[in-house]
Design a protein around this motif. Structure first.
Motif, PDB file in Angstrom:
ATOM      1  N   HIS A   1       0.622  -1.115  -0.669  1.00 45.91           N
ATOM      2  CA  HIS A   1      -0.071  -0.349   0.405  1.00 45.91           C
ATOM      3  C   HIS A   1       0.900   1.033   0.256  1.00 45.91           C
ATOM      4  N   ARG A   2       1.819   1.457   0.823  1.00 43.08           N
ATOM      5  CA  ARG A   2       2.851   2.203   1.146  1.00 43.08           C
ATOM      6  C   ARG A   2       3.727   2.298  -0.214  1.00 43.08           C
ATOM      7  N   ALA A   3       4.028   1.334  -1.143  1.00 43.96           N
ATOM      8  CA  ALA A   3       4.613   1.725  -2.063  1.00 43.96           C
ATOM      9  C   ALA A   3       3.973   1.577  -3.657  1.00 43.96           C
ATOM     10  N   VAL A   4       1.943   1.821  -3.236  1.00 42.24           N
ATOM     11  CA  VAL A   4       2.575   2.583  -4.142  1.00 42.24           C
ATOM     12  C   VAL A   4       1.524   3.404  -4.523  1.00 42.24           C
ATOM     13  N   SER A   5       1.667   4.053  -3.222  1.00 42.96           N
ATOM     14  CA  SER A   5       1.411   5.505  -2.952  1.00 42.96           C
ATOM     15  C   SER A   5       3.052   6.642  -2.831  1.00 42.96           C
ATOM     16  N   GLY A   6       3.343   5.722  -2.644  1.00 50.20           N
ATOM     17  CA  GLY A   6       5.171   6.522  -3.125  1.00 50.20           C
ATOM     18  C   GLY A   6       5.886   5.619  -2.846  1.00 50.20           C
ATOM     19  N   GLU A   7       7.194   5.614  -2.489  1.00 49.99           N
ATOM     20  CA  GLU A   7       8.215   4.749  -2.556  1.00 49.99           C
ATOM     21  C   GLU A   7       8.913   3.951  -1.856  1.00 49.99           C
ATOM     22  N   VAL A   8       9.192   2.005  -2.025  1.00 51.25           N
ATOM     23  CA  VAL A   8       8.959   1.831  -0.742  1.00 51.25           C
ATOM     24  C   VAL A   8      10.639   1.029  -2.000  1.00 51.25           C
ATOM     25  N   ALA A   9      11.297   0.629  -1.000  1.00 51.74           N
ATOM     26  CA  ALA A   9      12.955   0.233  -1.434  1.00 51.74           C
ATOM     27  C   ALA A   9      12.241  -1.394  -1.580  1.00 51.74           C
ATOM     28  N   GLY A  10      12.890  -1.943  -2.689  1.00 47.83           N
ATOM     29  CA  GLY A  10      12.461  -3.068  -3.684  1.00 47.83           C
ATOM     30  C   GLY A  10      11.175  -3.021  -3.775  1.00 47.83           C
ATOM     31  N   VAL A  11      10.012  -2.520  -3.862  1.00 44.91           N
ATOM     32  CA  VAL A  11       8.991  -2.651  -4.533  1.00 44.91           C
ATOM     33  C   VAL A  11       8.738  -1.600  -5.649  1.00 44.91           C
ATOM     34  N   LYS A  12       7.807  -2.188  -6.800  1.00 41.28           N
ATOM     35  CA  LYS A  12       8.190  -1.400  -7.789  1.00 41.28           C
ATOM     36  C   LYS A  12       6.617  -1.417  -8.065  1.00 41.28           C
ATOM     37  N   SER A  13       5.885  -0.747  -8.445  1.00 42.36           N
ATOM     38  CA  SER A  13       4.333  -0.726  -9.088  1.00 42.36           C
ATOM     39  C   SER A  13       4.545  -0.290 -10.343  1.00 42.36           C
ATOM     40  N   ALA A  14       3.356  -0.700 -11.030  1.00 43.52           N
ATOM     41  CA  ALA A  14       3.319   0.458 -12.842  1.00 43.52           C
ATOM     42  C   ALA A  14       2.412   1.186 -12.603  1.00 43.52           C
TER      43      ALA A  14
END
Length: 507
Positions: free
Chosen positions: A344-357
């Motif tokens: 959820h955090r990665a889609v809303s911002g940046e999280v190391a190791g997680v990429k969203s289209a």
């Protein structure tokens, strides 16, 4: 042997919840009580327990019958008492001093750890609170046990323990269970009551088989109704022909026969009863806005940790592709929700190791529905967030089961089922192409669960979800990720995990 007889029972709260209900409860009965949210299940349990008054009909109980009743919620007055104290208080005062051993026995049977027994109820999870209420109801070994949503807040392991505990009760002890957990009802009941505003039905079958029998019975009613109307129509046609012949011929006999045919048609029409049409608790409809991306989420050996940074597990390299419905499996406390929050955090911002289209549009719902503000109103939650206009917003809310009267009240005043349907409506209006769902079936009745399943599957939705509902995760999932020894591993199906979770640990 019959211990409770219910005759022509009815309860009205504004509108009739149920009418003319007839039911006999005998030793050995394990009855599943099924109805949509807000249709009177808890009210009927309260009537049987002698807590609520019924408007019409009678309940006859065997002389001296002891009823053990487990309500859905812990009373506010009990929140500061320990779990042990709550169970001990269920003993009569004159027995509490010299029969406190009963508390230890029942808590041991229910596998309640000693450290939890000494904690205040307010500090326990909803699942342990449910176990405390169950222990308090059973300590005096009642003649009948009434369980209102006993699996709420329980993880799979605790559901398995509860199933086994119920199976180990004396075989002649009747149990009535309200539950939205289809697999649990199948495992624990031998009769099913479908509670309806009128013409409730009882089948000598567990839930899934009873549901099929109910469908057949309703279909037969529909055919019978159509045949009756057709028969009445044919009689009226014949009456019309005879009337014309009688007028032209001047025959009094034909006039009499015409009247008789018309009267027969009227009697058939008056006696004909349409098949039951279930009034749903509210529609659940989703959408899938679509994306051209193949991989919506990519995990590159991400470390999933507790809030204080202790390692729970690593993900390895994983992808969630378009059309994947990934179910996350793991024992309670292994970190399923932590991964959901991380994505959820990665889609809303940046999280190391997680990429969203770049094209990901996320629809997120957590198990506590914290995306809803209890101080807000349903109307402002919809009309204030989306450009739909007031009139359409009210129509959408009504379709989702939030009545006109409730649309301008605080969300906190809604029932759990209404909140869940409101959350699903807001998800739809966000027009996501990726759903992130943590325990989405909490508070949804069986109708709502099945509607959510159908919507996710029919729209080809992409999702990552966590659920303790075995029927739901089996029906929805087409990929399964399991947390095994601090690694996230893809498995072919959930069955080995479910079998392991549902099996009691050795003593």
């Amino acid at each position: 042997m019959t211990i409770i007889n219910i005759n022509a029972l009815g309860v009205t709260l504004g509108d009739p919840l149920f009418t003319d209900l007839n039911l006999t409860i005998s030793k050995g009965d394990r009855i599943g009580l099924v109805a949509a949210n807000g249709r009177g299940k808890s009210t009927l349990m309260g009537c049987i327990a002698g807590i609520f008054e019924h408007a019409t009909g009678d309940i006859t109980r065997a002389r001296g019958l002891r009823v053990g009743y487990v309500a859905q919620y812990v009373p506010a007055s009990a929140q500061q008492r320990t779990l042990y104290e709550i169970v001990l208080a269920a003993l009569p005062q004159d027995q509490a001093d010299y029969e406190s051993w009963r508390v230890d026995v029942v808590l041991d049977d229910l596998k309640v750890p000693y450290d939890l027994q000494q904690k205040p109820m307010a500090g326990l999870s909803g699942g342990w609170q449910r176990i405390a209420l169950l222990a308090a109801a059973w300590i005096m070994e009642p003649d009948i046990l009434l369980l209102d949503e006993p699996t709420n807040h329980l993880d799979l392991h605790r559901i398995g323990l509860l199933q086994d505990w119920l199976g180990a009760l004396p075989r002649d002890t009747p149990v009535i269970i309200t539950s939205h957990d289809r697999a649990f009802l199948d495992a624990t009941t031998n009769r099913t009551l479908f509670l309806r505003a009128e013409r409730s039905r009882v089948f000598q079958l567990p839930f899934s088989q009873a549901r099929e029998a109910l469908t057949e019975a309703d279909d037969a009613d529909e055919r019978r109704f159509a045949n009756d109307l057709n028969k009445a129509q044919q009689l009226r046609k014949q009456a019309a022909k005879l009337k014309n012949i009688g007028i032209n011929s001047g025959s009094d006999l034909l006039v009499i026969k015409t009247k008789q045919l018309s009267e027969r048609a009227a009697k058939i029409e008056a006696a004909a009863k349409p098949a039951h049409q279930e009034r749903g608790a509210g529609d659940i409809k989703l959408t899938n806005s679509g994306t051209h991306a193949t991989a919506l989420i990519a995990l590159d050996d991400v470390a999933v940790t507790t809030p204080n940074e202790s390692l729970l597990y690593t993900t390895g390299k994983k992808w969630i592709n378009r059309g994947d419905r990934v179910v996350l499996l793991g024992s309670n406390g292994t970190g399923k929700t932590q991964l959901v929050k991380l994505i959820h955090r990665a889609v809303s911002g940046e999280v190391a190791g997680v990429k969203s289209a770049a094209t990901v549009a996320m629809g997120y719902s957590d198990q506590h529905l914290s995306q809803l503000d209890d101080a807000d109103t349903p109307m402002t939650a919809v009309a204030g967030q989306f450009d739909v206009g007031d009139q359409r917003a009210r129509g959408l809310l009504a379709g989702a089961g939030v009545s006109i009267q409730m649309q301008d009240t605080k969300i906190g005043a809604l029932s759990g089922g209404q909140k869940a349907r409101l959350a699903m409506l807001i998800l739809r209006l966000k027009q996501p192409n990726f759903y992130l769902l943590d325990e989405p079936t909490n508070h949804l009745d069986i109708e709502g669960q099945e509607a959510l399943e159908d919507e996710l599957i029919s729209h080809g939705a992409t999702c990552l979800l966590v659920s303790h509902d075995r029927s739901f995760l089996r029906n929805v999932g087409n990929r399964f990720w399991q947390i095994i020894r601090k690694r996230l591993v893809e498995v072919d199906d959930p069955e080995a995990f479910l079998a392991q979770e549902m099996t009691p640990s050795p003593p």
